[in-house]
Design an enzyme around this catalytic site. Structure first.
Site, PDB file in Angstrom:
ATOM      1  N   ASP A   1      -4.154  -8.912  -3.673  1.00 40.16           N
ATOM      2  CA  ASP A   1      -4.269  -9.875  -2.576  1.00 40.16           C
ATOM      3  C   ASP A   1      -4.434 -11.298  -3.082  1.00 40.16           C
ATOM      4  O   ASP A   1      -3.931 -12.233  -2.471  1.00 40.16           O
ATOM      5  CB  ASP A   1      -5.451  -9.497  -1.666  1.00 40.16           C
TER       6      ASP A   1
ATOM      7  N   GLU B   1     -10.710 -11.716  -3.755  1.00 41.44           N
ATOM      8  CA  GLU B   1      -9.261 -11.576  -3.547  1.00 41.44           C
ATOM      9  C   GLU B   1      -8.694 -12.639  -2.614  1.00 41.44           C
ATOM     10  O   GLU B   1      -7.536 -12.594  -2.229  1.00 41.44           O
ATOM     11  CB  GLU B   1      -8.923 -10.170  -3.052  1.00 41.44           C
TER      12      GLU B   1
ATOM     13  N   CYS C   1      -9.485  -4.870 -10.313  1.00 37.60           N
ATOM     14  CA  CYS C   1      -8.959  -3.594  -9.828  1.00 37.60           C
ATOM     15  C   CYS C   1      -7.590  -3.715  -9.151  1.00 37.60           C
ATOM     16  O   CYS C   1      -7.129  -2.780  -8.512  1.00 37.60           O
ATOM     17  CB  CYS C   1      -9.950  -2.932  -8.886  1.00 37.60           C
TER      18      CYS C   1
ATOM     19  N   HIS D   1       0.822  -1.212   0.000  1.00 43.08           N
ATOM     20  CA  HIS D   1       0.000   0.000   0.000  1.00 43.08           C
ATOM     21  C   HIS D   1       0.855   1.260   0.000  1.00 43.08           C
ATOM     22  O   HIS D   1       0.413   2.311  -0.433  1.00 43.08           O
ATOM     23  CB  HIS D   1      -1.012  -0.047   1.143  1.00 43.08           C
TER      24      HIS D   1
HETATM   25  C1  PEP Z   1      -6.313  -5.902  -4.378  1.00 43.96           C
HETATM   26  O1  PEP Z   1      -6.118  -6.605  -3.389  1.00 43.96           O
HETATM   27  O2  PEP Z   1      -6.037  -6.262  -5.533  1.00 43.96           O
HETATM   28  C2  PEP Z   1      -6.891  -4.568  -4.244  1.00 43.96           C
HETATM   29  C3  PEP Z   1      -7.235  -3.870  -5.294  1.00 43.96           C
HETATM   30  O3  PEP Z   1      -7.043  -4.048  -3.006  1.00 43.96           O
HETATM   31  P1  PEP Z   1      -5.836  -3.532  -2.079  1.00 43.96           P
HETATM   32  O4  PEP Z   1      -4.637  -3.358  -2.973  1.00 43.96           O
HETATM   33  O5  PEP Z   1      -6.281  -2.265  -1.478  1.00 43.96           O
HETATM   34  O6  PEP Z   1      -5.683  -4.622  -1.086  1.00 43.96           O
HETATM   35 MG    MG Z   2      -7.014  -6.201  -1.487  1.00 46.11          MG
END
Ligand code: PEP
Ligand code: MG
Length: 594
Positions: free
Chosen positions: A465, A441, A512, A199
């Site tokens: 994830d 995920e 996403c 993140h």
């Molecule tokens: C993911 O896990 O792909 C996602 C888009 O969410 P984050 O990166 O916030 O965990």
């Molecule tokens: Mg995620």
């Protein structure tokens, strides 16, 4: 500390985060024990200010210890001597005088001076031939640690104090630290740890800060004031570059900027393949402030609003009203385009200081996201109320993160229903038809995709994830970063399986994760037949341009061949060859490295 000797050029390779090049002076922040330790040289009247800060910290920590002692429950009162010994250390002239001496003598800030004093005291204790006494060093460390924390305020305080144009060099930065960076001053950052989909990396992209993570030894090799070239596109960091390298990278930067503006001009055209297949291209955002950029870069909506950063920024949990205003604004700015808002995904590599989940051994497998929300229904309900209320102002969709199976989904939906009933009772308007979806995920959700699809309005595949959990590699751990493989056949099969389940149930499915904005993944994702891709806004122009050049028929043919390959390496080699053929310019621009 600044080097006096002639600087020698060194080159490091890490994980690229945001494709831009910056050249500037290094500024080290040390967060080895205390979250961030700000080290700098000071002079003039700042010196007496540093002494004052240190004395203030001594007084404040003394008050903290006294208050802790007073509040000690009767059952542990006999342990009060620990705090007494802490108070004695605090008042000891060795700690106080030596630190002040260093501030004034070495012209350094209080935190740095204190840390040096600790090292000195540690040296003395190590020489004492008495086991009991030598072990007392841990008391000194505890006191110092608290002093450092008090001096720094919180980590953000020390980071936000940086007011020179510098490139930050840190062992690690948390996503919250990153949000506090003064983007007007901080040119970029490099860290020893971290992965491409951590993140912190995602925040750097959102803030458009060139960054390279996972360099392993950056803090050991870079010194304060070193000149650095950071190429956030290729992951290369050059320490004390030769003039010829500086010229080379400056030219590269210019070419990259020109290329970016040339593709940005077409970013408002739809993402439609030459044979007429259209895909919805939306943006991932972390803050309200990014919405305009999402539109400017050609986003046709917000495909993922990560809502946790409002919880990480402030001191306490945000109030319903603050959340509502924020969500409403996002929805109104984007209207009539859709906004998919994700409920709170705290935990994992995103911690809020107000909650105790950061103590877990395996935070990625711990009380994260929906699990935390189901455990803390009042916090969850506050957010759901704010989301529902905002839904009355535009086109809003809600999605739950980290759903592992039907039971969890039903529990989350039941709480959502309770909140709806409550709003009904109070005559508060919201969109009755608001779609409710989930992030897919976790591998168990993939296996259950057919069942889950019957209980939601849409799927959004979170590959960041999904890859982490399916391949059992920590997405923030640089030591296993090489195993973070979007092209792993298992991942491609899982995405296919989820899309097939969505098709059978007649629901929409988009993706996403960072894969969506990766030029090398586009042809595969087109071939698999996703309805939408949501990505970091800055990736949109290039991805749209690519989709407009790849016929769907070609993508399907390629996919059929790819699905017969058995390893990530084979898939990558194949896709690299194909992409090079259609888009030869991408290689030189550093877009084909992942
Ligand atoms: C993911 O896990 O792909 C996602 C888009 O969410 P984050 O990166 O916030 O965990
Ligand atoms: Mg995620």
């Amino acid at each position: 500390m600044r080097k006096d000797s002639v600087a020698t050029q060194k080159e490091l390779r890490g994980i690229p985060v945001y494709s831009d090049i910056v050249i500037g002076k290094a500024h080290l922040v040390d967060r080895s024990r205390t979250k961030i330790l700000y080290q700098c040289f000071v002079n003039g009247e700042q010196l007496s200010r540093e002494v004052e800060r240190f004395e203030e910290a001594l007084r404040s920590v003394e008050a903290q210890f006294v208050s802790l002692k007073n509040k000690m429950p009767d059952t542990v009162k006999d342990q009060a001597f620990i705090l007494d010994s802490h108070l004695m250390i605090l008042k000891d002239s060795m700690l106080r005088d030596s630190t002040i001496h260093k501030i004034l003598g070495e012209k350094i800030n209080a935190e740095w001076a204190l840390k040096k004093t600790l090292e000195e005291i540690r040296g003395i204790f190590e020489q004492i031939d008495d086991d009991y006494i030598s072990k007392r060093i841990s008391d000194v460390e505890n006191v110092t640690e608290r002093l450092l924390r008090t001096l720094s305020g919180d980590s953000s305080h020390s980071l936000s104090r940086i007011n020179q144009r510098v490139i930050i060099v840190a062992h690690d930065l948390s996503p919250a630290d990153t949000t506090e960076l003064n983007t007007a001053k901080v040119m970029g950052f490099i860290t020893d740890v971290g992965g491409r989909t951590s993140h912190t990396a995602i925040m750097a992209q959102a803030l458009e800060i060139p960054a390279v993570v996972g360099l392993e030894r950056a803090t050991a090799l870079v010194q304060e004031g070193d000149l650095l070239i950071v190429d956030g596109g290729s992951g290369v960091v050059v320490i004390n570059p030769e003039d010829s390298d500086i010229i080379l990278y400056q030219e590269r930067k210019l070419r990259l900027q020109k290329y970016k503006s040339s593709i940005a001009r077409m970013s408002h055209l739809p993402a439609e393949t030459p044979d007429g297949h259209r895909i919805a291209i939306t943006a991932n955002i972390e803050f309200l402030e990014e919405v305009t950029a999402a539109k400017d870069y050609g986003g046709e909506g917000i495909g993922l609003y990560r809502t946790e950063f409002l919880y990480l920024r402030g001191k306490g949990f945000p109030e319903e009203e603050e959340l509502f205003e924020d969500y409403r604004e996002v929805v109104e700015i984007m209207r009539p385009a859709p906004v998919s808002i994700r409920t709170l995904d705290l935990g994992g590599d995103k911690f809020a200081s107000q909650i105790a989940i950061s103590e877990e051994n395996n935070p990625a497998l711990g009380l994260r996201a929906i699990r935390f929300c189901l455990r803390e229904p009042e916090i969850f309900k506050t957010q759901l109320r704010a989301i529902l209320r905002a839904s009355a102002f535009g086109s809003l969709r809600l999605m739950f993160p980290m759903i592992s199976g039907l039971q969890e989904l039903l529990e989350a939906k039941a709480i959502l229903d309770e909140v709806r009933d409550d709003l009904d009772r109070r005559d508060i308007p919201y969109d009755n038809a608001m779609e409710v979806g989930i992030m897919v995920e976790i591998p168990s959700a993939v296996a259950m995709a057919d069942i889950l699809a019957q209980n939601v309005d849409f799927f959004s595949i979170g590959t960041n994830d999904l890859i982490q959990y399916a391949l059992a590699i920590d997405r923030v751990n640089e030591h296993v970063a090489y195993m973070y493989q979007p092209f792993h056949p298992a991942i491609l099969r899982m995405i296919q399986q989820v899309v097939a389940a969505a098709r059978n149930a007649g629901i929409q499915v988009s993706l996403c994760g960072e894969m969506a904005g990766d030029p090398l993944c586009i042809s595969i994702l087109l071939g698999i037949g996703l309805d939408g891709l949501s990505m970091n806004a800055r990736a949109i122009p290039l991805i749209k341009k690519m989709i407009r050049s790849i016929p769907m028929e070609q993508a399907r043919l390629d996919l059929a061949k790819i699905m017969l390959l058995n390893t990530a390496k084979e898939v990558r080699t194949y896709i690299l060859q194909q992409t090079r053929k259609i888009f030869p310019e991408l290689e030189e621009k550093g877009y084909l490295l992942n």
